[in-house]
Scaffold this motif. Structure first.
Motif, short mmCIF file in Angstrom:
data_model
loop_
_atom_site.label_atom_id
_atom_site.label_comp_id
_atom_site.label_asym_id
_atom_site.label_seq_id
_atom_site.Cartn_x
_atom_site.Cartn_y
_atom_site.Cartn_z
N LEU A 121 39.85 -59.43 42.93
CA LEU A 121 38.62 -58.31 42.87
C LEU A 121 38.21 -58.12 44.54
CD1 LEU A 121 36.41 -57.01 41.35
CD2 LEU A 121 35.28 -59.23 41.14
N LYS A 122 38.54 -57.05 44.88
CA LYS A 122 37.94 -56.64 46.31
C LYS A 122 36.62 -56.09 46.31
CE LYS A 122 37.75 -54.34 50.13
NZ LYS A 122 37.02 -53.03 50.47
N ILE A 123 35.81 -56.78 47.27
CA ILE A 123 34.43 -56.12 47.22
C ILE A 123 34.13 -55.71 48.64
CG2 ILE A 123 31.90 -57.09 47.31
CD1 ILE A 123 33.52 -59.44 45.47
N SER A 179 30.21 -51.46 51.56
CA SER A 179 29.42 -50.57 50.93
C SER A 179 28.62 -51.15 49.88
CB SER A 179 30.02 -49.21 50.76
OG SER A 179 30.91 -49.49 49.78
N ASN A 180 29.48 -52.04 49.10
CA ASN A 180 28.80 -52.84 47.80
C ASN A 180 27.73 -53.77 48.14
OD1 ASN A 180 32.26 -52.88 46.97
ND2 ASN A 180 30.50 -51.47 45.91
N LEU A 181 27.98 -54.25 49.35
CA LEU A 181 27.01 -55.54 49.47
C LEU A 181 25.80 -55.14 50.46
CD1 LEU A 181 29.76 -58.27 50.48
CD2 LEU A 181 28.39 -58.08 48.42
N ASP A 237 36.44 -35.08 47.48
CA ASP A 237 35.38 -36.12 48.01
C ASP A 237 34.15 -35.68 47.17
OD1 ASP A 237 33.42 -37.62 49.01
OD2 ASP A 237 33.91 -37.36 51.01
N PRO A 238 33.78 -36.70 46.24
CA PRO A 238 32.69 -36.30 45.54
C PRO A 238 31.16 -36.40 46.16
CG PRO A 238 33.30 -38.62 45.14
CD PRO A 238 34.47 -38.13 45.90
N HIS A 239 31.32 -36.83 47.49
CA HIS A 239 29.87 -36.95 48.09
C HIS A 239 29.87 -35.71 48.86
CE1 HIS A 239 29.83 -41.59 48.31
NE2 HIS A 239 29.26 -41.17 47.38
N ALA A 263 37.80 -39.44 58.29
CA ALA A 263 37.32 -38.00 58.04
C ALA A 263 37.10 -37.97 56.48
CB ALA A 263 38.02 -37.11 58.47
N THR A 264 37.89 -38.81 55.73
CA THR A 264 37.99 -38.96 54.37
C THR A 264 37.13 -40.24 53.49
OG1 THR A 264 39.96 -40.05 54.60
CG2 THR A 264 40.12 -37.68 54.15
N GLY A 265 36.27 -40.56 54.53
CA GLY A 265 35.71 -41.82 53.78
C GLY A 265 36.80 -42.81 54.11
N GLY A 266 36.63 -43.94 53.18
CA GLY A 266 37.67 -45.16 53.29
C GLY A 266 38.83 -44.86 52.16
N ILE A 267 38.67 -43.59 51.48
CA ILE A 267 39.52 -43.36 50.36
C ILE A 267 41.05 -43.62 50.67
CG2 ILE A 267 39.99 -40.83 50.22
CD1 ILE A 267 39.06 -43.18 47.45
P1 ADP Z 1 34.06 -49.06 50.70
O1 ADP Z 1 33.02 -49.30 51.81
O2 ADP Z 1 33.35 -49.27 49.07
O3 ADP Z 1 35.46 -49.45 50.66
P2 ADP Z 1 34.50 -46.32 51.48
O4 ADP Z 1 33.28 -45.57 51.91
O5 ADP Z 1 35.31 -46.75 52.63
O6 ADP Z 1 34.48 -47.51 50.36
O7 ADP Z 1 35.33 -45.27 50.69
C1 ADP Z 1 35.09 -44.45 49.48
C2 ADP Z 1 34.45 -43.33 50.21
O8 ADP Z 1 35.58 -42.17 50.36
C3 ADP Z 1 33.63 -42.18 49.02
O9 ADP Z 1 31.93 -42.94 48.93
C4 ADP Z 1 33.59 -40.93 49.28
O10 ADP Z 1 32.76 -40.19 49.99
C5 ADP Z 1 35.03 -41.06 50.24
N1 ADP Z 1 36.22 -40.16 49.57
C6 ADP Z 1 36.75 -38.97 50.02
N2 ADP Z 1 37.53 -38.57 49.27
C7 ADP Z 1 37.33 -38.96 48.10
C8 ADP Z 1 38.12 -38.69 46.96
N3 ADP Z 1 38.96 -38.08 46.70
N4 ADP Z 1 37.67 -39.69 45.78
C9 ADP Z 1 36.71 -40.74 45.83
N5 ADP Z 1 36.17 -40.92 47.06
C10 ADP Z 1 36.53 -40.25 48.30
#
Ligand code: ADP
Length: 257
Positions: free
Chosen positions: A8-10, A13-15, A173-175, A205-209
């Motif tokens: 289980l990886k946390i 952003s969760n904490l 990206d849902p955000h 650019a894509t968040g951490g996805i």
């Molecule tokens: P964590 O810190 O929980 O590891 P991140 O912030 O690094 O998470 O990555 C999750 C983020 O990736 C989401 O909040 C979202 O904004 C972004 N994201 C970009 N593309 C997508 C996608 N296709 N589906 C889900 N999230 C996405």
């Protein structure tokens, strides 16, 4: 019946709420793990050391050595929160700090594995993190997503659960897009989705996805599975793992609780 093993990886952003570590979240994670333990051996991988250190000393987090210093301040504080929360459920926890190549060199992998086997045998929850003071791979890239995939594979876990701040993997990206749709199952990841791009500030650019997709791709290629779900809805994770009901989240690969 022998218990299945899950990692289980946390994520940070969760904490963290951006300012401080939310101990209430750690308590809820401990409670969830206490429930999951009926059916699974649980290994935690937790980020959050830098955010935790930042609550004590405001160093500039853009500087790598500062980040490492913050992690070394924050790691014991973070683990103390985990220790307290697990203890309130009568659960003993332990810390293991790794560097990425511990999972490349057979000898180090074996040592880590032996330690973790003993802990699990004695119902202790291992809490793993990268040793950020001396290793920097995940500090710079990935926030432990890839490390946790390697851990899941080398420790023989059938499933890696990644908790994030979103309900799963979407078609966009849902955000940024209101009409983004959650993808509940995926058994293959298109190669072009694994390319990382950065914004002008050096952030993804894509968040951490992307790092989560890289983790999923690694496990899929090894015949393992990954579940990406929201760390704010641990009830959904329990429904999925204990009752085989998937209310949200994305399952990469196959997993039969
Ligand atoms: P964590 O810190 O929980 O590891 P991140 O912030 O690094 O998470 O990555 C999750 C983020 O990736 C989401 O909040 C979202 O904004 C972004 N994201 C970009 N593309 C997508 C996608 N296709 N589906 C889900 N999230 C996405």
């Amino acid at each position: 019946m022998s218990k299945k093993r899950i990692v289980l990886k946390i994520g940070t952003s969760n904490l963290s709420d951006g300012e401080k570590i939310q101990e209430g979240v750690i308590y809820k994670i401990a409670e969830c793990v206490a429930h999951l333990r009926d059916k699974f051996h649980v290994i935690l991988v937790s980020s959050g050391a830098v955010a935790s250190g930042y609550t004590q000393l405001r160093l500039d987090k853009q500087v790598l050595a500062h980040k490492q210093a913050l992690a070394s301040i924050g790691q014991p504080l973070l683990l103390e929160s985990y220790r307290k929360c697990f203890a309130s459920f009568g659960i003993l926890s332990a810390q293991i700090l790794l560097s990425g190549h511990d999972f490349d060199s057979r000898k180090a992998t074996q040592h880590a594995r032996d330690t973790i086997e003993v802990l699990l045998e004695h119902n202790v929850i291992p809490i793993l993190n990268e040793n950020d003071a001396i290793a920097t791979a995940e500090l710079m890239f990935g926030d432990n997503d890839r490390l946790s995939a390697h851990i899941a594979y080398y420790l023989g876990a059938e499933l890696l659960v990644i908790l994030s701040d979103i309900d799963g993997y979407y078609d966009k990206d849902p955000h940024r897009f209101d009409d983004a749709k959650l993808i509940p199952f995926l058994d293959q990841i298109p190669q072009e989705k694994l390319q990382t791009s950065y914004d002008p500030y050096g952030n993804f650019a894509t968040g951490g996805i992307v790092t989560k997709l890289i983790a999923a791709d690694f496990l899929l290629q090894k015949g393992r599975a990954m579940f990406l779900c929201n760390g704010n809805q641990l009830g959904h994770l329990e429904d999925f793992l204990l009752r085989q009901i998937q209310k949200s989240g994305t399952l990469f690969g196959e997993f039969n609780g």
